[in-house]
Design an enzyme around this catalytic site. Structure first.
Site, PDB file in Angstrom:
ATOM      1  N   LYS A 231       1.065  -1.088   0.203  1.00  6.60           N
ATOM      2  CA  LYS A 231      -0.101   0.009   0.161  1.00  6.60           C
ATOM      3  C   LYS A 231       0.945   1.219   0.137  1.00  6.60           C
ATOM      4  CE  LYS A 231      -3.804   1.868   0.357  1.00  6.60           C
ATOM      5  NZ  LYS A 231      -3.647   3.053  -0.600  1.00  6.60           N
TER       6      LYS A 231
ATOM      7  N   GLN B 206       7.407   3.943   3.622  1.00 11.72           N
ATOM      8  CA  GLN B 206       5.937   3.486   3.678  1.00 11.72           C
ATOM      9  C   GLN B 206       5.702   2.049   4.716  1.00 11.72           C
ATOM     10  OE1 GLN B 206       3.769   5.631   1.344  1.00 11.72           O
ATOM     11  NE2 GLN B 206       2.221   4.808   2.804  1.00 11.72           N
TER      12      GLN B 206
ATOM     13  N   LYS C  40       5.495   3.374   8.277  1.00 11.78           N
ATOM     14  CA  LYS C  40       4.616   4.184   8.584  1.00 11.78           C
ATOM     15  C   LYS C  40       3.202   3.302   8.594  1.00 11.78           C
ATOM     16  CE  LYS C  40       4.432   7.370   5.622  1.00 11.78           C
ATOM     17  NZ  LYS C  40       4.197   8.342   4.512  1.00 11.78           N
TER      18      LYS C  40
ATOM     19  N   LYS D 277       5.350   1.704  -3.317  1.00 12.97           N
ATOM     20  CA  LYS D 277       5.109   3.137  -3.859  1.00 12.97           C
ATOM     21  C   LYS D 277       5.494   3.086  -5.370  1.00 12.97           C
ATOM     22  CE  LYS D 277       4.655   7.487  -2.473  1.00 12.97           C
ATOM     23  NZ  LYS D 277       3.783   8.110  -1.288  1.00 12.97           N
TER      24      LYS D 277
ATOM     25  N   GLY E 201      -2.723   8.230  -4.151  1.00 13.89           N
ATOM     26  CA  GLY E 201      -2.308   9.463  -4.689  1.00 13.89           C
ATOM     27  C   GLY E 201      -0.982   9.811  -3.904  1.00 13.89           C
ATOM     28  N   ASP E 202      -0.114  10.857  -4.480  1.00 13.19           N
ATOM     29  CA  ASP E 202       0.899  11.590  -3.908  1.00 13.19           C
ATOM     30  C   ASP E 202       1.103  12.565  -4.586  1.00 13.19           C
ATOM     31  OD1 ASP E 202       3.342  10.780  -1.818  1.00 13.19           O
ATOM     32  OD2 ASP E 202       4.248  11.601  -3.616  1.00 13.19           O
TER      33      ASP E 202
ATOM     34  N   THR F 142      -4.227  13.445   5.379  1.00 13.34           N
ATOM     35  CA  THR F 142      -2.913  13.570   5.756  1.00 13.34           C
ATOM     36  C   THR F 142      -2.643  14.770   6.651  1.00 13.34           C
ATOM     37  OG1 THR F 142      -2.533  12.380   3.653  1.00 13.34           O
ATOM     38  CG2 THR F 142      -0.592  13.299   4.929  1.00 13.34           C
TER      39      THR F 142
ATOM     40  N   ASN G 117      -2.327  19.141  -1.672  1.00 12.48           N
ATOM     41  CA  ASN G 117      -3.339  18.465  -0.949  1.00 12.48           C
ATOM     42  C   ASN G 117      -2.962  18.402   0.523  1.00 12.48           C
ATOM     43  OD1 ASN G 117      -3.794  15.531   0.420  1.00 12.48           O
ATOM     44  ND2 ASN G 117      -5.664  16.069  -0.643  1.00 12.48           N
TER      45      ASN G 117
ATOM     46  N   SER H 125      -6.898   5.672   3.789  1.00 14.70           N
ATOM     47  CA  SER H 125      -7.052   4.974   2.792  1.00 14.70           C
ATOM     48  C   SER H 125      -7.405   3.616   2.986  1.00 14.70           C
ATOM     49  CB  SER H 125      -5.521   5.104   1.860  1.00 14.70           C
ATOM     50  OG  SER H 125      -5.621   5.836   1.226  1.00 14.70           O
TER      51      SER H 125
HETATM   52  P1  NDP Z   1       0.810  17.728  -4.244  1.00 14.19           P
HETATM   53  O1  NDP Z   1       1.148  17.263  -5.735  1.00 14.19           O
HETATM   54  O2  NDP Z   1      -0.779  17.893  -3.880  1.00 14.19           O
HETATM   55  O3  NDP Z   1       1.462  19.146  -3.691  1.00 14.19           O
HETATM   56  C1  NDP Z   1       2.707  19.368  -3.585  1.00 14.19           C
HETATM   57  C2  NDP Z   1       3.224  20.664  -3.272  1.00 14.19           C
HETATM   58  O4  NDP Z   1       4.467  20.700  -2.873  1.00 14.19           O
HETATM   59  C3  NDP Z   1       3.027  21.862  -4.234  1.00 14.19           C
HETATM   60  O5  NDP Z   1       2.453  22.968  -3.556  1.00 14.19           O
HETATM   61  C4  NDP Z   1       4.141  21.837  -5.086  1.00 14.19           C
HETATM   62  O6  NDP Z   1       4.531  23.135  -5.913  1.00 14.19           O
HETATM   63  C5  NDP Z   1       5.115  21.670  -3.954  1.00 14.19           C
HETATM   64  N1  NDP Z   1       6.405  20.922  -4.480  1.00 14.19           N
HETATM   65  C6  NDP Z   1       6.693  19.662  -4.956  1.00 14.19           C
HETATM   66  N2  NDP Z   1       7.785  19.274  -5.078  1.00 14.19           N
HETATM   67  C7  NDP Z   1       8.535  20.417  -4.979  1.00 14.19           C
HETATM   68  C8  NDP Z   1       9.752  20.419  -5.063  1.00 14.19           C
HETATM   69  N3  NDP Z   1      10.654  19.741  -5.792  1.00 14.19           N
HETATM   70  N4  NDP Z   1      10.399  21.950  -4.744  1.00 14.19           N
HETATM   71  C9  NDP Z   1       9.314  22.816  -4.029  1.00 14.19           C
HETATM   72  N5  NDP Z   1       8.054  22.440  -3.981  1.00 14.19           N
HETATM   73  C10 NDP Z   1       7.741  21.244  -4.520  1.00 14.19           C
HETATM   74  O7  NDP Z   1       1.306  16.799  -3.108  1.00 14.19           O
HETATM   75  P2  NDP Z   1       0.798  16.179  -1.846  1.00 14.19           P
HETATM   76  O8  NDP Z   1       0.354  17.411  -0.937  1.00 14.19           O
HETATM   77  O9  NDP Z   1       0.055  15.112  -1.760  1.00 14.19           O
HETATM   78  O10 NDP Z   1       2.268  15.705  -1.202  1.00 14.19           O
HETATM   79  C11 NDP Z   1       3.169  16.496  -0.406  1.00 14.19           C
HETATM   80  C12 NDP Z   1       4.019  15.772   0.330  1.00 14.19           C
HETATM   81  O11 NDP Z   1       3.396  14.821   1.265  1.00 14.19           O
HETATM   82  C13 NDP Z   1       5.008  14.673  -0.315  1.00 14.19           C
HETATM   83  O12 NDP Z   1       6.213  14.574   0.175  1.00 14.19           O
HETATM   84  C14 NDP Z   1       4.226  13.358  -0.249  1.00 14.19           C
HETATM   85  O13 NDP Z   1       5.115  12.447  -0.468  1.00 14.19           O
HETATM   86  C15 NDP Z   1       3.680  13.490   1.019  1.00 14.19           C
HETATM   87  N6  NDP Z   1       2.646  12.710   1.601  1.00 14.19           N
HETATM   88  C16 NDP Z   1       1.358  12.818   0.878  1.00 14.19           C
HETATM   89  C17 NDP Z   1       0.242  12.152   1.296  1.00 14.19           C
HETATM   90  C18 NDP Z   1      -1.045  12.286   0.603  1.00 14.19           C
HETATM   91  O14 NDP Z   1      -1.999  11.528   1.097  1.00 14.19           O
HETATM   92  N7  NDP Z   1      -1.360  13.111  -0.458  1.00 14.19           N
HETATM   93  C19 NDP Z   1       0.427  11.086   2.303  1.00 14.19           C
HETATM   94  C20 NDP Z   1       1.596  11.272   3.111  1.00 14.19           C
HETATM   95  C21 NDP Z   1       2.605  11.956   2.375  1.00 14.19           C
HETATM   96  P3  NDP Z   1       4.463  22.868  -7.218  1.00 14.19           P
HETATM   97  O15 NDP Z   1       3.011  22.905  -7.548  1.00 14.19           O
HETATM   98  O16 NDP Z   1       4.997  24.302  -7.639  1.00 14.19           O
HETATM   99  O17 NDP Z   1       5.121  21.737  -7.815  1.00 14.19           O
END
Ligand code: NDP
Length: 449
Positions: A94, A115, A118, A130, A169-170, A214, A245, A381
């Site tokens: 997962k 993961q 976690k 992943k 998603g991620d 999250t 997100n 999830s």
């Molecule tokens: P999203 O794609 O919804 O948002 C990502 C955000 O981070 C955007 O604002 C993006 O900006 C910014 N970002 C991404 N890459 C970079 C980078 N290289 N440098 C600077 N800013 C960056 O993703 P999520 O919110 O889902 O995920 C964010 C983090 O949370 C990740 O590390 C993910 O692995 C982790 N996570 C997510 C979960 C989930 O349920 N979604 C669960 C557990 C962990 P821009 O649009 O400009 O790229």
């Protein structure tokens, strides 16, 4: 505080580096876990005897595939798809799918490795995996996204299933992408197998609270940490990096609990709004219009936008790194501590570099590592999978209460394990040890496989 290698662990780590050349993020994630495991091997010599660490660090299966697609002008593009099925001792693999140009095997392996632990911390029956692609969704039309997702699933479908491997998603993969991928899976297999993927829309098998989980979960974790020092979120100035997100729903819950978020960001820069971020504007920009964070100024004239700025320079009491790996380094950590930050809750995976973690730990501030603090996403999830299996759907309140309970349990488990292993308040050690022991015991019971 145990943050150096035990002598038994050193040769294991060296071998892992040798077997996985060039995968620096994977090395970093492995190192961080292995640094906690010295005392575990002393207490449980059977783990060493059965080579549990070496087996846990080798994915059960790694799939790499071609993803060809055509853009709106009929040009052909080729991306690379990945799914790393890391460990299934506790349940089906997962973990999410990430679409971002920086994706390569080392990123997917670091995320899959994290993961495992976690998922174990949630107490739910899920293994770790992943996947993703080096596809860049930015600037693509809706039909390009759809064609890409369909092509990606046309290969991935043969490897997944509700009892085998359940993606979600991620970064770069939200409700829209999950919809296109689930649609293609359903079409190819001729099965309405809702439990094969999570993060689905509410009308077609999704769960209430999954979208929020999250971010909300991270805030619940920080709330529990603050309780241990008789503090609360109410009245605290906060910063949340990113505006995707995780960030959006972190901000929402902080505001609900009486905190004030004054800054958030995207990869181009950050906004500072002294009066508190107007979340409705961020949601409209990011969830609906898919625009840049600097456009926030069109709605809130008093706010400031700092192009290429460093969000960690904004003074705050609570910080929630919620964008991506290694976004907060030693210098940033020093600045946060100097400016009076008392707690960090990692919404992103591995957002703080090892020297940053060291700064937080030496300063004695509360520090929640992502693998514990952001586990609410995968936990919810799994609640979605439960609802799919029983053809049921739960209310928002019921599901949020379950999430809150799970986060409190994870907090307490990490807290207690840190004490038991002689490092009170060290949530890194607590999370690594608690997650590892659960997986290791299951692996031990199942023999050498
Ligand atoms: P999203 O794609 O919804 O948002 C990502 C955000 O981070 C955007 O604002 C993006 O900006 C910014 N970002 C991404 N890459 C970079 C980078 N290289 N440098 C600077 N800013 C960056 O993703 P999520 O919110 O889902 O995920 C964010 C983090 O949370 C990740 O590390 C993910 O692995 C982790 N996570 C997510 C979960 C989930 O349920 N979604 C669960 C557990 C962990 P821009 O649009 O400009 O790229």
């Amino acid at each position: 505080m145990s943050n150096s290698f035990d002598e038994k662990v050193t040769p294991i780590y060296q071998e892992i580096i040798k077997r996985n050349p060039g995968e620096t993020e994977f090395h970093q994630a492995v190192r961080e876990v292995l640094e906690s495991l010295g005392p575990v091997l002393v207490k449980y010599p059977e783990f060493a005897h059965h080579k549990i660490i070496q087996r846990i660090c080798e994915p059960e299966r790694q799939i790499i595939f071609r993803v060809p697609w055509t853009d709106d002008k009929n040009n052909v593009h080729i991306n690379r798809g990945f799914r790393v099925e890391f460990n299934s001792a506790l349940g089906p693999y997962k973990g999410g799918l990430r679409f971002h140009p920086s994706v390569y095997l080392g990123i997917i392996k670091f995320l899959g490795f994290e993961q495992i632990f976690k998922n174990a911390l949630t107490g739910l029956p899920i293994g770790g995996g992943k996947g993703g692609s080096d596809f860049d969704p930015k600037g693509k039309s809706d039909s390009e996204i759809m064609r890409f997702c369909q092509s990606f699933m046309t290969e991935l479908y043969r490897h997944i299933g509700e009892h085998t491997d359940v993606p979600a998603g991620d970064i770069g993969v939200g409700g829209r992408e999950i919809g296109y991928m689930f649609g293609q899976y359903k079409r190819i297999t001729n099965r309405y197998e809702a439990g094969v993927i999570t993060g689905k829309g509410l009308d077609w098998g999704g769960s209430l609270v999954r979208k929020e989980a999250t971010g909300y979960g991270n805030v619940f974790f920080v709330k529990e940490m603050l309780k241990t020092i008789n503090e609360s979120i109410e009245g605290k100035t906060c910063i949340v990096s990113g505006s995707g997100n995780v960030s959006i729903y972190t901000i929402e819950k902080i505001h609900e609990l009486g905190g004030k978020v004054v800054a958030c960001s995207d990869s181009n820069g950050y906004i500072y709004d002294k009066a508190g971020i107007d979340l409705q504007v961020v949601k409209q920009l990011k969830e609906v219009e898919r625009r840049r964070i600097k456009d926030y100024l069109e709605y809130r004239g008093d706010a400031r936008y700092i192009e290429k700025g460093n969000i960690w320079e904004v003074p705050c009491q609570l910080a929630f790194p919620s964008a991506t790996q290694n976004e907060l380094n030693g210098k940033d950590a020093t600045l946060l501590v100097k400016n009076g930050c008392i707690a960090i809750g990692e919404g992103a995976n591995m957002p703080t570099t090892p020297d940053g973690v060291k700064v937080f730990q030496e300063a004695g501030i509360l520090y929640a590592p992502g693998k514990a603090a952001n586990a609410g996403g995968v936990a919810t999830s799994t609640l979605e999978m439960m609802q799919n299996a029983s053809r049921d759907s739960w209310s928002f309140e019921f599901t949020e209460n379950k999430l809150s309970e799970i986060m409190t349990n994870i907090h307490n488990l990490c807290y207690e394990k840190a004490e038991e292993f002689g490092s009170p308040g060290n949530y890194v050690l607590g999370a690594n040890v608690a997650g590892f022991i659960r997986v290791a015991n299951a692996m031990l019971a199942m023999g050498v496989i």
